[in-house]
Structures are given as C-alpha cells and as structure tokens.
Design an enzyme around this catalytic site. Sequence first.
Site, PDB file in Angstrom:
ATOM      1  NE  ARG A   1      -0.868   6.541   0.487  1.00 29.65           N
ATOM      2  CZ  ARG A   1      -2.768   6.682   0.855  1.00 29.65           C
ATOM      3  NH1 ARG A   1      -3.219   5.798   1.133  1.00 29.65           N
ATOM      4  NH2 ARG A   1      -2.341   7.534   2.179  1.00 29.65           N
TER       5      ARG A   1
ATOM      6  NE  ARG B   1      -5.193  -0.247   2.862  1.00 30.42           N
ATOM      7  CZ  ARG B   1      -5.766   0.638   3.000  1.00 30.42           C
ATOM      8  NH1 ARG B   1      -7.271   0.426   3.705  1.00 30.42           N
ATOM      9  NH2 ARG B   1      -5.968   1.736   1.809  1.00 30.42           N
TER      10      ARG B   1
ATOM     11  NE  ARG C   1      -0.198  -1.143   7.822  1.00 27.53           N
ATOM     12  CZ  ARG C   1      -0.179  -1.059   8.940  1.00 27.53           C
ATOM     13  NH1 ARG C   1      -0.559  -2.167   9.836  1.00 27.53           N
ATOM     14  NH2 ARG C   1      -1.343  -0.576   9.096  1.00 27.53           N
TER      15      ARG C   1
ATOM     16  CG  ASP D   1       1.015   8.557   6.246  1.00 23.80           C
ATOM     17  OD1 ASP D   1       0.143   8.090   6.107  1.00 23.80           O
ATOM     18  OD2 ASP D   1       0.424   9.491   7.053  1.00 23.80           O
TER      19      ASP D   1
ATOM     20  CE1 TYR E   1      -6.612  13.698   6.845  1.00 25.22           C
ATOM     21  CE2 TYR E   1      -4.289  14.764   5.698  1.00 25.22           C
ATOM     22  CZ  TYR E   1      -5.921  13.651   5.299  1.00 25.22           C
ATOM     23  OH  TYR E   1      -5.825  12.577   4.446  1.00 25.22           O
TER      24      TYR E   1
HETATM   25  O1  CP3 Z   1       3.864   3.816  -0.893  1.00 23.29           O
HETATM   26  C1  CP3 Z   1       3.940   5.377  -0.854  1.00 23.29           C
HETATM   27  O2  CP3 Z   1       3.132   6.156  -2.015  1.00 23.29           O
HETATM   28  C2  CP3 Z   1       4.593   5.467   0.260  1.00 23.29           C
HETATM   29  C3  CP3 Z   1       3.751   5.621   1.057  1.00 23.29           C
HETATM   30  C4  CP3 Z   1       2.961   6.686   2.253  1.00 23.29           C
HETATM   31  C5  CP3 Z   1       1.950   6.303   2.468  1.00 23.29           C
HETATM   32  N1  CP3 Z   1       0.950   7.779   2.812  1.00 23.29           N
HETATM   33  C6  CP3 Z   1       1.928   5.047   3.290  1.00 23.29           C
HETATM   34  C7  CP3 Z   1       0.562   4.439   4.268  1.00 23.29           C
HETATM   35  C8  CP3 Z   1       3.225   8.279   1.340  1.00 23.29           C
HETATM   36  C9  CP3 Z   1       4.136   8.753   0.656  1.00 23.29           C
HETATM   37  C10 CP3 Z   1       1.782   8.346   2.420  1.00 23.29           C
HETATM   38  C11 CP3 Z   1       1.560  10.473   2.343  1.00 23.29           C
HETATM   39  C12 CP3 Z   1      -0.703  10.607   2.526  1.00 23.29           C
HETATM   40  N2  CP3 Z   1      -0.856  10.071   3.873  1.00 23.29           N
HETATM   41  C13 CP3 Z   1      -0.949  11.532   2.324  1.00 23.29           C
HETATM   42  C14 CP3 Z   1      -0.859  11.923   0.350  1.00 23.29           C
HETATM   43  C15 CP3 Z   1      -1.018  10.994  -0.884  1.00 23.29           C
HETATM   44  C16 CP3 Z   1      -2.266  10.454  -1.076  1.00 23.29           C
HETATM   45  O3  CP3 Z   1      -2.539   9.442  -0.965  1.00 23.29           O
HETATM   46  O4  CP3 Z   1      -3.530  12.104  -0.811  1.00 23.29           O
HETATM   47  C17 CP3 Z   1      -1.606  11.351   3.024  1.00 23.29           C
HETATM   48  C18 CP3 Z   1      -3.258  13.017   2.472  1.00 23.29           C
HETATM   49  C19 CP3 Z   1      -1.827  10.778   3.677  1.00 23.29           C
HETATM   50  C20 CP3 Z   1      -2.619  10.574   4.619  1.00 23.29           C
HETATM   51  C21 CP3 Z   1      -3.038   8.980   4.990  1.00 23.29           C
HETATM   52  N3  CP3 Z   1      -2.765   7.590   5.205  1.00 23.29           N
HETATM   53  C22 CP3 Z   1      -4.451   8.599   4.247  1.00 23.29           C
HETATM   54  C23 CP3 Z   1      -5.423   9.763   3.763  1.00 23.29           C
HETATM   55  C24 CP3 Z   1      -4.630   7.076   4.909  1.00 23.29           C
HETATM   56  C25 CP3 Z   1      -6.046   6.027   4.639  1.00 23.29           C
HETATM   57  C26 CP3 Z   1      -6.336   5.538   5.529  1.00 23.29           C
HETATM   58  C27 CP3 Z   1      -6.932   4.648   4.703  1.00 23.29           C
HETATM   59  O5  CP3 Z   1      -6.385   3.208   5.720  1.00 23.29           O
HETATM   60  O6  CP3 Z   1      -7.706   4.485   3.489  1.00 23.29           O
HETATM   61  C28 CP3 Z   1      -3.499   6.557   5.007  1.00 23.29           C
HETATM   62  C29 CP3 Z   1      -2.890   5.386   6.361  1.00 23.29           C
HETATM   63  C30 CP3 Z   1      -1.474   5.493   5.056  1.00 23.29           C
HETATM   64  N4  CP3 Z   1      -0.734   5.520   4.544  1.00 23.29           N
HETATM   65  C31 CP3 Z   1      -1.464   3.659   4.328  1.00 23.29           C
HETATM   66  C32 CP3 Z   1       0.148   3.563   3.875  1.00 23.29           C
HETATM   67  C33 CP3 Z   1       0.464   2.305   2.135  1.00 23.29           C
HETATM   68  C34 CP3 Z   1      -2.742   2.588   4.391  1.00 23.29           C
HETATM   69  C35 CP3 Z   1      -3.354   1.854   5.390  1.00 23.29           C
HETATM   70  C36 CP3 Z   1      -2.031   1.323   6.110  1.00 23.29           C
HETATM   71  O7  CP3 Z   1      -1.753   0.049   6.273  1.00 23.29           O
HETATM   72  O8  CP3 Z   1      -2.490   0.956   7.063  1.00 23.29           O
END
Ligand code: CP3
Length: 348
Positions: free
Chosen positions: A28, A32, A41, A77, A152
Amino acid sequence: MPFDPQSSAFLATCRREPTERVPVWFMRQAGRSLPEYRAVRGDGSINTAIANPDLATEITLQPVRRYGVDAAILFSDIVTPVHAIGFGIDIKPGVGPVAEKPITSADDLRRLRPLDPEADTPYVLETIRNLVAEHDIPLIGFAGAPFTVASYLIEGGPSKNKARTKSMMLDAPELFTSILDRLADMAIVSLTSQVANGASAVQVFDSWAGCLSPDMYERYVLPASQKIFEAVAPLGVPRIHFGINTGELLALMRAAGADVVGVDWLVPLDVARQRLGPDSIIQGNLDPVLCLAQWPAVADAVRRVIAQNAGEPGWIFNLGHGVLPETDPAILERVVELVHAEAHLGGQ
Ligand code: CP3
C-alpha cells in the site's frame, strides 16, 4: 529507460543472491498517505481510477518517486477481477470490498465465470505496459489468494471472525472448494497476463489466512493456493506469498510453493527463518502502526528489524502489512534511507 532485470536488487534478493543493499518497498505504498495520491485520485470509486491506465500509471509511480523504493506495485485491487466479470462488488472508501449479493448457494457459482484478462481487464494490462516501457524499476503484479477474496464474496464485506466463510467450509465443503478453485483459476490467468505484459514478480495476498488454524488452512485453503503457485512457476518470475497473523502457517505457506514468504511483525525475522528453513527468502516485517511514532522511535524499531535479520541474504524489507493512511510520508522516506544505509548482508 526500460527496465533491466539484471540490475535489480529486489529481483536478485528474490533469488537469495547477495546484493549491495537490502531492497525496500511498502505494501500500500500508493494510497491515501500521499498528498499527491489524494490530489489525483478524486472522489469516485477506486475502480474508476484503476480502470484509467494513465491515472493508474501515475499513482503506481508516485511512491517510487517520493520514497526511492526498489520496486513498484501495480495500482489495482485484489477484487478487480471479480468486479470486472460483473460479480457485483464495489470498494467502499473507509470500509473495503462490499458485495451486493454474497454467495450463499451453488447457484451463485454462475456469477464467478472465468476471467479473460484481455477482454475483462484490458486497462490493467495497458497500465503494466505503460509502466514497464518507460520506467527502470521492477513491477510487482499481484492477485488476491482464493481464501481472502472468497471471504469478501461470502461475507459480503470485511468481517472480523469470518463466521459465514468458516461455516461454509464445514457445512458446504464442496461449494466452498468450488469457489476457491474458480478464484484460483482467475488468479492464474490474471497473474499470467500481468507477467506476459511485463510484470517482473508476483505477489499473492492472502491477508486473512491467519484466521485459520494450520489444520483448517491445510485442508481447505492450501490446495487452491498451491494450484496458483504451481501454475505460475513456469513464468519464471519470483512468487511472493503474503498474509498476516500467519506465524503458525509460515511453513505451510512456503509449502504452497512460493519463493518468498511475507512475515508479519508478530514473528521476529530470525524465528521466521527457523520456521521456514535455512534457505528461505522473507519479506517484512516492521509493524505499520509504529510508523505513526516520532522518528527516533521509528528508527529504533527499524534497527531492531535489521538486527533480527542478522545479515542473512534473502531479505526484502517491507512492513508487516500495508501503510496506514495517517502515516507521514516523510517517515517512510527516512525508513528507506535508513535501511539502504544500515542494513548489510553477511553479519551486523
Ligand atoms: O500500493 C499498493 O499496495 C498497490 C495497490 C493495492 C491496493 N489494494 C489499492 C487500494 C493492493 C496491492 C491492494 C490489495 C488489497 N486490497 C488487499 C490485500 C492487501 C492488504 O492490505 O491486506 C486487500 C485485503 C484489499 C481490499 C481492500 N481494498 C481494502 C480492505 C481496502 C481499504 C478500504 C479503505 O478505504 O480503507 C481497499 C481499498 C484500496 N485499495 C485503497 C487502495 C490505495 C484505498 C482507498 C481509496 O483510495 O479509495
């Protein structure tokens, strides 16, 4: 300048070759915590940003520019493929993936049709081609592991104890296994297409596998993850396997066939090596919450992690889980500098 794999400390470390410096990247790292991410974004769904190759390329590169990390990770994602085949899943800001109609019966399997990456996620492949054509850094492609994605789809959203998922495992094992098998096939074609378009390593995120006992993991989850690692082995790129709360699962996660195993902050790196075997290659494991502290405390925590690796080759520095949104990017910048300056192979 296009990427030259021979010059990458990250890729050499994934093969346990000694390198001049310990490579660093952060899960990540795009997201944000970066003001430049928030600026580009916008407010829409993250799926809209992922579907825009110019924007996804820019977001992937932002942390590379700011932190000087040794690898980029594709901005996408783990639920992007299921979203793309029309399963009906969105990512709600501050919540995570939410499914409109969770899987409850075998009828729902129809909604998990095979993925055709060229037709269903052409934007992901275009982003990868943009990135590898113009930038001299290895790109990590990725997929969600079947169990974590299934959680999920079965729960309908994030869940603390994964009650529905575990119930389905026990009460409808055939359905559960079919879901995981379909998700494994989706991950295989997705990872294969990412590598074909230029990704130079792959990571399989099984973030929530740590909620399972070793016995449950081995019986219900390991076969599907193993299928992925076997299928992508011929691609010839390093395969990383990650989860949290997985201290008791590390040996099984390696048995799934990965080259590199992620370690969370609950397991010291030297203990992880004992569990994984002498030639293991590991990635981790600074607690992301510690990065919210003042710099002297963070520096001390980083130095402790460096000491726990004890100069062993085959170590990629990372956090034990993703960067928290409230992290000060200046801290992560200094973490990268400190690891590059002070972590050395061959004894401390
Ligand atoms: O920088 C990176 O690592 C690359 C991009 C990436 C994202 N998600 C972008 C993202 C990667 C590798 C993921 C993987 C992901 N997504 C996982 C596995 C890694 C982990 O953290 O355990 C999981 C469980 C998810 C599912 C997911 N997507 C969650 C739980 C969330 C957070 C929700 C929140 O807003 O708190 C996301 C959203 C997400 N995916 C964001 C990003 C940058 C953040 C929100 C956004 O900008 O809207």
